[in-house]
Design an enzyme around this catalytic site. Structure first.
Site, PDB file in Angstrom:
ATOM      1  N   GLU A   1     -18.551  -8.777  -8.833  1.00 42.85           N
ATOM      2  CA  GLU A   1     -18.624  -9.936  -9.725  1.00 42.85           C
ATOM      3  C   GLU A   1     -17.283 -10.607  -9.941  1.00 42.85           C
ATOM      4  OE1 GLU A   1     -20.323  -7.307 -10.328  1.00 42.85           O
ATOM      5  OE2 GLU A   1     -22.358  -8.026 -10.465  1.00 42.85           O
TER       6      GLU A   1
ATOM      7  N   HIS B   1     -28.478  -3.517 -20.088  1.00 45.54           N
ATOM      8  CA  HIS B   1     -29.132  -4.706 -19.533  1.00 45.54           C
ATOM      9  C   HIS B   1     -29.620  -5.636 -20.621  1.00 45.54           C
ATOM     10  CE1 HIS B   1     -29.266  -2.393 -15.793  1.00 45.54           C
ATOM     11  NE2 HIS B   1     -29.449  -3.542 -15.200  1.00 45.54           N
TER      12      HIS B   1
END
Lengths: 427, 401
Positions: free
Chosen positions: B137, B206
């Site tokens: 990322e 998450h």
């Protein structure tokens, strides 16, 4: 001109072992010699390297001592014009940095200033091969990269003084040199932070070629140090660059020290060039104190990138004559080590080469030095005379589109917090 | 000419959501409809009980009758789709319009995107324009930023917003700051988007809400979409904007169904959306909590209250114009958000309202946020971490005493 990338037998990794002087960790770092600079290693042709990642052992790559070869065959590496350009660029870098130190101690610039003395060969060797549309990404030690790329000494000096006429209007400072005109994409304070940006610039180059169908041969060079090579961003970008065959050159300016941390104390395998083949790109080691050797390697790497053959990792063994920054007392490094590298001063070496090979005489070189001295003096005067930024500049350029502050389409602050712009930002 | 768009019940939304179905064509005067339609018509049809207040029409002053009818009909040609399809439509239209727009992210290409937002785009535009990145990322966000500096307009997808924590270095240092640090020389027209928020028992990592972490970064704009209409509009506006924009989507909202106009439109990035006008209290919310609020609103209306619900949409900068007008009318504010209590969007909004509209408030600003806990896996516990409609009703009753 023989290329340094001639195909020859590749000594496999194993056979190198007896030649490596890899010191055990307990040795004091300053007493060990750096590996490889006097060694002649060979590099396979790029085609063999393309399949390198399929090989079980990563091939050893390096560069031959081209200069020595050249002297034997009596062909010069550079013409007189090129030589003078290189010399002038290195003298500019050195004089500018020396002037920076002076100005810092006189209180004209503040903060962290990282000087490039001793490493000029790397900047000059690579950047003088680039065109204006090629991009350069650097770290906080970026004054000389900006100068080599073409940013005027005035603009850089003003930026250091924090004046409006600086290349970033005084908003960047020593560690953030940007130039849209010359495609200098920074100037980053955190190490490794610029490498993904460089990868992005190379991606744009590839995109323009393949998606927009434009004629784009622009390459990007990312400069960073040995400390960065232990950082995740470096490896992530090596992977992506090799994967997408981006036109980028990763140049490691290995000056053996990350502030006070010796490269040998912080890295499990100090030979950084080896990390290139691990990702499927050539890894080249070169003597970064010799501008001609660097230039030869750079030519090959840049040509590779322009042809679309992908990235290259170049490790330049170099040394910084001053401390990490002007705030660094530089007590940790051994005097003997410093003396050893001072004897290999790239400017002296090039001067010697030019004179010995009758490319230039002392007078010409002296006149270049004088010209540069005047240029740097003039830059200081210009910076001194420039105005400081006004209050109104504080909030400009935060957003490209000031609607980000909540200004409505009629130009008035419509949506935003009325107190925002008057708030505590009253310096 | 009045028109009512009939909303059917049952949006096909995720079951946890309310049955309130925003099947209305909201075109308030501040929304940017393209130049084709100069209508300033404002049509609201609510799926709830028909009350006089829910249908309100305002005409534009300068329309010739025939043109008005034509335009009217034009803006009524709708098609129904799900929220992720709306995002895809917006993205595809922008990629068609400008060849510099590209997408990068994990699994956006061949896989079509984890939430199918980029489905089919790789086949249409190729592997380089819809780039499948390796799992890095920080590096690919930085790569997107570098590409933006050199002329492209990347849309960077985080598979889950939480993964962008790994890209925080690039987002904070480069995305937000480089325009300023370079003295205005380089613009960074990126869009960073991805789903966040508490889902269905996805676990703590998450279920993160990153808007609170990003809100302090100078130089970025943040928007949160909540309906297919504003998802497409905000996506398009974000891509066209010269500023770096972070577009927050929500995992549970991807299957919302709504009818949106056929013709092109974009939503203003800095504007809030008036969901339900009212008189008694202003409820400010965004993203998924909008639906909890509307569910609570039904209950409140039955009890005789008249809440004004505003979906703030723009998390940075706040649309204090709309919010201010509302506060000046109702004098009471309730903020309902999914962010954590500490340092969330609600906390900033409370401060901004208190500072700017203190004189207009009859009661302290109340902020309902999620609990300051890592979202637990167990269903019951997870339900208690986020604000539920019952709590909203209680809070309104308390504020309106």
């Amino acid at each position: 001109m023989a290329t340094s990338f001639s195909s020859a037998t590749i000594p496999l990794h194993g056979s190198q072992e007896n030649r490596l002087l890899l010191p055990p960790i307990r040795l004091a770092p300053s007493s060990s010699s750096f590996l490889g600079s006097t060694r002649s290693l060979t590099i396979p042709s790029s085609r063999r390297l393309y399949h390198a990642h399929a090989a079980r052992r990563s091939p050893v790559v390096g560069v031959q001592e081209v200069v020595k070869d050249k002297k034997i065959t009596n062909t010069l590496l550079i013409t007189k014009e090129e030589g003078l350009v290189l010399y002038e660029d290195m003298i500019l870098g050195r004089s500018f940095e020396d002037m920076c130190a002076q100005m810092y101690y006189r209180g004209k610039m503040f903060g962290f200033v990282h000087l490039y003395n001793g490493q000029e060969a790397v900047s000059t060797g690579f950047i003088k091969l680039l065109t204006q549309s090629d991009s350069v990404v650097s770290t906080y030690r970026d004054h000389v990269h900006a100068l080599s790329k073409g940013v005027s000494a005035r603009a850089v000096m003003s930026e250091l003084f924090g004046k409006v006429t600086g290349c970033c209007r005084g908003q960047g400072g020593s560690m953030h040199m940007f130039s849209k005109e010359h495609n200098v994409l920074g100037g980053f304070a955190f190490i490794g932070e610029g490498i993904p940006v460089a990868t992005g610039a190379a991606f744009t180059s590839k995109y323009k070629r393949e998606v927009l169908k434009q004629d784009c041969e622009d390459v990007t060079i990312a400069f960073f140090g040995d400390g960065t090579c232990n950082n995740g961003q470096f490896y992530e970008c090596l992977n992506m660059a090799a994967l997408y065959k981006l036109p980028i050159i990763f140049v490691v300016e290995n000056n053996l020290w990350a502030i006070g941390m010796s490269h040998l104390r912080s890295t499990s395998d100090p030979e950084i060039w080896k990390k290139g083949p691990a990702f499927g790109m050539p890894g080249v080691h070169v003597d970064g104190m010799d501008v001609l050797k660097v230039r030869e390697v750079a030519k090959e790497a840049v040509t590779r990138a322009r042809r679309g053959e992908g990235p290259t990792l170049v490790e330049c063994e170099t040394y910084r004559f001053r401390g990490h920054s002007l705030a660094d007392p530089d007590e940790l490094r051994d005097a003997a080590e410093k003396a050893k590298y001072a004897a290999r001063d790239p400017i002296t070496a090039l001067k010697k080469y030019l004179v010995e090979n009758k490319l230039a005489n002392e007078a010409e070189l002296k006149s270049i030095e004088k010209k540069i001295d005047e240029l740097v003096e003039e830059a200081v005067e210009f910076a001194d005379a420039s105005p400081q930024p006004g209050r109104s500049q504080l909030l400009e350029n935060v957003f490209a589109d000031p609607k980000g502050f909540g200004i409505g389409p009629d130009g008035r602050y419509r949506c935003e917090d009325p107190k925002f712009t008057e708030g505590t930002a009253q310096v | 000419m009045a028109a009512r768009i009939h909303g059917g019940a049952g949006a096909g939304a995720a079951t946890a959501l309310s049955t309130f179905n925003p099947k209305k064509l909201v075109a308030p005067s501040r929304t940017n409809l393209p130049a084709i339609t100069r209508s300033k018509r404002y049509i609201v049809a609510s799926g709830s009980d028909a009350s006089n207040k829910s249908l309100r029409v305002r005409h534009s002053q300068k329309l010739i009758a025939n043109a008005a009818v034509a335009v009217c009909l034009l803006s009524l040609i709708l098609h129904e789709l799900l929220l992720f399809e709306a995002l895809q439509e917006g993205l595809e239209e922008e990629m068609d319009r400008d060849p510099h727009v590209c997408v990068m992210g994990e699994d956006v290409g061949h896989y079509g995107g984890s939430y199918k937002v980029t489905k089919g785009l790789a086949d249409k535009f190729g592997d380089l324009r819809v780039l499948d990145t390796p799992i890095c990322e920080n590096a690919f966000t930085g790569m997107g930023i570098g590409a933006a500096m050199t002329g492209l307009r990347p849309v960077i997808e985080g598979m889950n917003m939480g993964f962008l924590l790994l890209a925080f270095n690039q987002i904070s240092n480069n995305c937000g700051m480089l325009h300023y640090t370079s003295g205005g020389q380089f613009t960074i027209p990126v869009v960073i988007r991805g789903p966040g928020g508490v889902g269905r028992q996805l676990g703590a990592e998450h279920s993160q809400r990153l808007e609170s972490y990003f809100q302090s970064i100078p130089g970025i704009q943040m928007v949160a979409c909540s309906t297919p209409y504003n998802a497409k509009g905000l996506m398009k506006a974000a891509i066209r904007s010269e500023n770096p924009v972070i577009l927050f989507e929500h995992v549970l909202l991807y299957n919302l169904k709504e009818k949106i106009p056929d013709e092109e439109y974009i939503c203003n990035l800095e504007e809030a959306e008036m969901v339900r006008p009212g008189e008694h209290i202003t409820i400010l919310t965004y993203s998924r909590m909008r639906y909890h609020v509307m569910q609570a609103a039904k209950t409140l209306v039955n009890k005789g209250y008249d809440p004004e619900v505003i979906d703030i949409r723009s998390l940075k900068p706040f649309d204090l114009y709309t919010i201010g007008n509302s506060v000046k009318k109702t004098h009471r504010v309730l903020i309902v958000e999914e962010c954590m209590r500490t340092g969330g969007i609600g906390a900033s909004l409370t401060a901004a309202i208190n500072e700017n509209f203190h004189d207009y408030l009859d009661a302290p600003v109340m902020c309902l946020s999620s609990q300051d806990v890592p979202t637990p896996y167990a269903g019951t516990l997870e339900e208690w971490t986020v604000v539920q409609p019952a709590q909203i009703v209680t809070a309104v009753e308390q504020l309106c005493q």
